[in-house]
Design a protein around this motif. Structure first.
Motif, PDB file in Angstrom:
ATOM      1  N   THR A  51       2.746 106.308   1.929  1.00 44.76           N
ATOM      2  CA  THR A  51       1.945 106.583   0.734  1.00 44.76           C
ATOM      3  C   THR A  51       0.495 106.759   1.159  1.00 44.76           C
ATOM      4  O   THR A  51       0.110 106.394   2.273  1.00 44.76           O
ATOM      5  CB  THR A  51       2.008 105.429  -0.296  1.00 44.76           C
ATOM      6  OG1 THR A  51       1.452 104.257   0.290  1.00 44.76           O
ATOM      7  CG2 THR A  51       3.449 105.151  -0.736  1.00 44.76           C
ATOM      8  N   ASP A  67       9.816 110.338   9.872  1.00 45.21           N
ATOM      9  CA  ASP A  67      11.157 110.118   9.324  1.00 45.21           C
ATOM     10  C   ASP A  67      11.197 108.952   8.348  1.00 45.21           C
ATOM     11  O   ASP A  67      12.266 108.510   7.935  1.00 45.21           O
ATOM     12  CB  ASP A  67      12.148 109.816  10.469  1.00 45.21           C
ATOM     13  CG  ASP A  67      12.646 111.094  11.103  1.00 45.21           C
ATOM     14  OD1 ASP A  67      12.295 112.171  10.592  1.00 45.21           O
ATOM     15  OD2 ASP A  67      13.379 111.013  12.100  1.00 45.21           O
ATOM     16  N   ILE A  68      10.036 108.428   8.038  1.00 49.34           N
ATOM     17  CA  ILE A  68       9.903 107.248   7.184  1.00 49.34           C
ATOM     18  C   ILE A  68       8.899 107.589   6.084  1.00 49.34           C
ATOM     19  O   ILE A  68       7.922 108.292   6.359  1.00 49.34           O
ATOM     20  CB  ILE A  68       9.386 106.063   8.050  1.00 49.34           C
ATOM     21  CG1 ILE A  68      10.530 105.448   8.848  1.00 49.34           C
ATOM     22  CG2 ILE A  68       8.677 105.007   7.255  1.00 49.34           C
ATOM     23  CD1 ILE A  68      11.498 104.614   8.031  1.00 49.34           C
ATOM     24  N   PRO A  69       9.143 107.145   4.856  1.00 52.23           N
ATOM     25  CA  PRO A  69       8.179 107.466   3.795  1.00 52.23           C
ATOM     26  C   PRO A  69       6.843 106.748   3.988  1.00 52.23           C
ATOM     27  O   PRO A  69       6.791 105.655   4.550  1.00 52.23           O
ATOM     28  CB  PRO A  69       8.878 106.991   2.519  1.00 52.23           C
ATOM     29  CG  PRO A  69       9.936 106.054   2.959  1.00 52.23           C
ATOM     30  CD  PRO A  69      10.313 106.423   4.351  1.00 52.23           C
ATOM     31  N   ASN A 113       3.736 109.713  13.405  1.00 53.78           N
ATOM     32  CA  ASN A 113       3.813 108.445  14.129  1.00 53.78           C
ATOM     33  C   ASN A 113       2.962 107.360  13.490  1.00 53.78           C
ATOM     34  O   ASN A 113       2.195 106.666  14.156  1.00 53.78           O
ATOM     35  CB  ASN A 113       3.381 108.641  15.591  1.00 53.78           C
ATOM     36  CG  ASN A 113       4.530 109.116  16.437  1.00 53.78           C
ATOM     37  OD1 ASN A 113       5.682 108.734  16.209  1.00 53.78           O
ATOM     38  ND2 ASN A 113       4.240 109.965  17.414  1.00 53.78           N
ATOM     39  N   PHE A 114       3.079 107.227  12.171  1.00 57.67           N
ATOM     40  CA  PHE A 114       2.383 106.171  11.441  1.00 57.67           C
ATOM     41  C   PHE A 114       0.865 106.247  11.637  1.00 57.67           C
ATOM     42  O   PHE A 114       0.187 105.237  11.730  1.00 57.67           O
ATOM     43  CB  PHE A 114       2.891 104.774  11.870  1.00 57.67           C
ATOM     44  CG  PHE A 114       4.306 104.463  11.436  1.00 57.67           C
ATOM     45  CD1 PHE A 114       5.366 105.229  11.875  1.00 57.67           C
ATOM     46  CD2 PHE A 114       4.583 103.389  10.599  1.00 57.67           C
ATOM     47  CE1 PHE A 114       6.667 104.954  11.481  1.00 57.67           C
ATOM     48  CE2 PHE A 114       5.889 103.105  10.200  1.00 57.67           C
ATOM     49  CZ  PHE A 114       6.918 103.894  10.640  1.00 57.67           C
ATOM     50  N   LEU A 167       2.776 101.054   2.214  1.00 56.99           N
ATOM     51  CA  LEU A 167       4.002 100.573   2.855  1.00 56.99           C
ATOM     52  C   LEU A 167       3.716 100.012   4.236  1.00 56.99           C
ATOM     53  O   LEU A 167       4.357  99.078   4.690  1.00 56.99           O
ATOM     54  CB  LEU A 167       5.002 101.724   3.015  1.00 56.99           C
ATOM     55  CG  LEU A 167       5.631 102.249   1.741  1.00 56.99           C
ATOM     56  CD1 LEU A 167       6.449 103.492   2.034  1.00 56.99           C
ATOM     57  CD2 LEU A 167       6.504 101.188   1.131  1.00 56.99           C
ATOM     58  N   HIS A 168       2.782 100.645   4.929  1.00 61.86           N
ATOM     59  CA  HIS A 168       2.440 100.245   6.295  1.00 61.86           C
ATOM     60  C   HIS A 168       0.918 100.129   6.351  1.00 61.86           C
ATOM     61  O   HIS A 168       0.240 101.043   6.825  1.00 61.86           O
ATOM     62  CB  HIS A 168       2.945 101.293   7.295  1.00 61.86           C
ATOM     63  CG  HIS A 168       4.364 101.703   7.044  1.00 61.86           C
ATOM     64  ND1 HIS A 168       4.694 102.870   6.396  1.00 61.86           N
ATOM     65  CD2 HIS A 168       5.523 101.077   7.332  1.00 61.86           C
ATOM     66  CE1 HIS A 168       6.019 102.949   6.291  1.00 61.86           C
ATOM     67  NE2 HIS A 168       6.555 101.884   6.842  1.00 61.86           N
ATOM     68  N   LYS A 218       2.655 108.873  -4.807  1.00 58.49           N
ATOM     69  CA  LYS A 218       3.986 108.268  -4.794  1.00 58.49           C
ATOM     70  C   LYS A 218       4.432 108.201  -3.336  1.00 58.49           C
ATOM     71  O   LYS A 218       3.732 108.707  -2.451  1.00 58.49           O
ATOM     72  CB  LYS A 218       4.947 109.138  -5.599  1.00 58.49           C
ATOM     73  CG  LYS A 218       4.632 109.119  -7.066  1.00 58.49           C
ATOM     74  CD  LYS A 218       5.683 109.878  -7.851  1.00 58.49           C
ATOM     75  CE  LYS A 218       5.342 109.793  -9.335  1.00 58.49           C
ATOM     76  NZ  LYS A 218       6.367 110.408 -10.175  1.00 58.49           N
ATOM     77  N   ALA A 219       5.600 107.639  -3.104  1.00 64.45           N
ATOM     78  CA  ALA A 219       6.113 107.627  -1.735  1.00 64.45           C
ATOM     79  C   ALA A 219       6.392 109.058  -1.300  1.00 64.45           C
ATOM     80  O   ALA A 219       7.056 109.811  -2.014  1.00 64.45           O
ATOM     81  CB  ALA A 219       7.383 106.795  -1.679  1.00 64.45           C
ATOM     82  N   ASP A 265       8.313 111.277   1.107  1.00 65.99           N
ATOM     83  CA  ASP A 265       9.404 111.301   2.075  1.00 65.99           C
ATOM     84  C   ASP A 265       9.051 112.345   3.146  1.00 65.99           C
ATOM     85  O   ASP A 265       7.996 112.985   3.082  1.00 65.99           O
ATOM     86  CB  ASP A 265      10.715 111.655   1.354  1.00 65.99           C
ATOM     87  CG  ASP A 265      11.934 111.210   2.155  1.00 65.99           C
ATOM     88  OD1 ASP A 265      11.759 110.620   3.246  1.00 65.99           O
ATOM     89  OD2 ASP A 265      13.064 111.455   1.690  1.00 65.99           O
ATOM     90  N   THR A 266       9.920 112.511   4.109  1.00 65.71           N
ATOM     91  CA  THR A 266       9.668 113.476   5.175  1.00 65.71           C
ATOM     92  C   THR A 266       9.321 114.843   4.581  1.00 65.71           C
ATOM     93  O   THR A 266      10.016 115.327   3.684  1.00 65.71           O
ATOM     94  CB  THR A 266      10.917 113.588   6.056  1.00 65.71           C
ATOM     95  OG1 THR A 266      11.258 112.276   6.490  1.00 65.71           O
ATOM     96  CG2 THR A 266      10.648 114.469   7.271  1.00 65.71           C
TER      97      THR A 266
END
Lengths: 322, 115
Positions: B66, B62-64, B39-40, B101-102, B77-78, B80-81
């Motif tokens: 880093t 569900d979101i990449p 959850n970020f 990214l966030h 790197k990014a 992924d799930t």
């Protein structure tokens, strides 16, 4: 429906005598159902349902289209087929009675910046048969070169990380990049080099020139807790203050949201891939998994109309279904 | 966490640790630390480890995402799930990191000699 009122001409905000709603700017979200047509003239906003908008006599105007956040490569539960829904969005564009002059894509073309994702997106988007102007989203800069793949493909003639401007039909379009060099704990970021470029870019323009500014992350602060805003967005907007008509188009938040402040109208578009929750309504801004049948009501495209002379601007958000 | 001083074959020691911590426990061995991304959010948001510790981040969203050190000591790197990134901390200090990214997602690794 959400607690936000659906905008309509009947519920237009009360304005000050000079026609500007200074304090209680218009902010609204549409979640599902029909699209909304927005007409904005001199800071006065009014909206009508899509049905009535389409029934109205079409005026000769500059029409262009916005799509956003196609996230090609995304295959999780919220939408296992992001490529398929992009294809549907493009099919819908092809059915428009009046062909838009061009399309803007406000970023997150791909999910992970893979060549195949960009290839697949390009293949489908070109079927729309109109020119496309891109800005990158943060998902488009994930290659080893941290954006080189994006610039090689979409950045011809652009400055810096991919910003540029162009003129069409008397309107000046400005494409900004606010997804590079993000700072820990921060928001979207334009940076001093781009801000200087922007200041120079508009310096020679008469104030009567209508401006359309587009970038991935909202230039206004939507919800800082989720990073939904641009740290130096206000500085960018300060260079645009003297202009009579400024339209800011963004993506990133995967839902329609709008706000009018003085002569500036802000608008975010739906994603063609998956919806995200309204600010603060979920533990995180992650993909929103909707009940079966609801997804396509929350994905879509936006059509923007400029009518010269009277200067109203209309944005019609059209969901893929519903 | 202490190393087991038991004079037992390694298999028995591992079994003992598994029994002691149960199936849900993550820090199976003293030298490994896992930070999960849900959850970020980096969880735990702050970890204190000794020099030589390897920290592994696992993305459960569900979101990449880093993992990027503010001072550029490391940059994933990014992810992924279910993607993972590991970094071995050899030098004592505070490492503040974030998701590029966030960037509202922040965390910290504190590396200091045990005492």
């Amino acid at each position: 429906m959400s607690r936000h009122e659906r905008p309509s001409s009947e519920t237009a905000p009360r304005l000050d005598a000079d026609g500007i709603d200074r304090r209680g700017f218009l902010e609204c979200m549409t979640w599902a159902g029909t699209g909304i047509l927005w007409s904005i003239s001199g800071g006065v906003a009014s909206g009508v349902g899509l049905g009535r908008a389409l029934a109205a006599e079409p005026q000769k105007a500059l029409t262009f289209l916005q799509i956003s956040d196609s996230h090609v490569g995304f295959d999780k539960a919220a939408n296992p087929d992001a490529l398929g829904t992009l294809r549907e969005a493009v099919a819908r564009i092809r059915t428009l009675k009046e062909k838009p002059a061009f399309m803007i894509h406000t970023g997150d073309i791909s999910h992970l910046s893979k060549d195949k994702e960009f290839d697949d997106a390009d293949q489908i988007i070109k079927e729309a048969g109109i020119p496309v102007f891109y800005v990158p989203g943060e998902h488009d800069l994930l290659d080893d070169g941290q954006g080189k793949a994006y610039l090689d493909r979409y950045g011809k003639g652009a400055k810096g990380a991919g910003w540029y401007s162009y003129d069409h039909g008397g309107v000046h379009f400005i494409a900004l990049v606010n997804v590079v060099n993000l700072k820990a704990g921060g928001l979207g970021n334009l940076g001093t080099e781009q801000l200087e470029w922007l200041e120079n870019d508009v310096a020679g323009l008469p104030s009567s020139t209508p401006l359309v500014v587009f970038a991935h992350i909202p230039l206004w602060t939507v919800y800082p807790e989720w990073g939904w805003g641009t740290a130096d967005g206000l500085e960018a907007l300060s260079y645009l203050k003297r202009f009579g008509s400024v339209t800011v188009l963004n993506g990133h938040i995967h839902q329609v949201m709008q706000k009018v402040e003085g002569n500036v109208s802000f608008h975010t578009a739906r994603s063609t891939a998956f919806p995200q929750p309204a600010p603060g309504t979920a533990p995180s801004p992650g993909p929103l998994k909707l009940p079966a049948g609801e997804l396509k009501k929350n994905l879509g495209i936006a059509t923007v109309n400029f009518v010269r002379g009277s200067e109203p601007l209309a944005i019609i958000d059209t969901p893929l279904e519903g | 966490m202490k190393q087991s001083p038991l004079p037992l074959p390694p298999q028995v020691a591992v079994l003992a640790i598994c029994l002691a911590f149960g199936a849900l426990a993550t820090p199976a061995a003293a030298e490994d630390v896992t930070v999960s991304i849900d959850n970020f959010t980096f969880t735990p948001a702050e970890v204190t480890v000794t020099p030589g510790t390897t920290v592994t981040w696992v993305n459960n969203d569900d979101i990449p995402h880093t993992v990027v050190d503010k001072k550029q000591a490391f940059r994933s790197k990014a992810l992924d799930t279910e993607g993972k990134f590991s970094f071995t901390f050899t030098t004592a200090g505070d490492y503040s990191y974030f998701c590029s990214l966030h960037p509202h997602m922040v965390g910290k690794v504190i590396v200091k000699a045990g005492g």
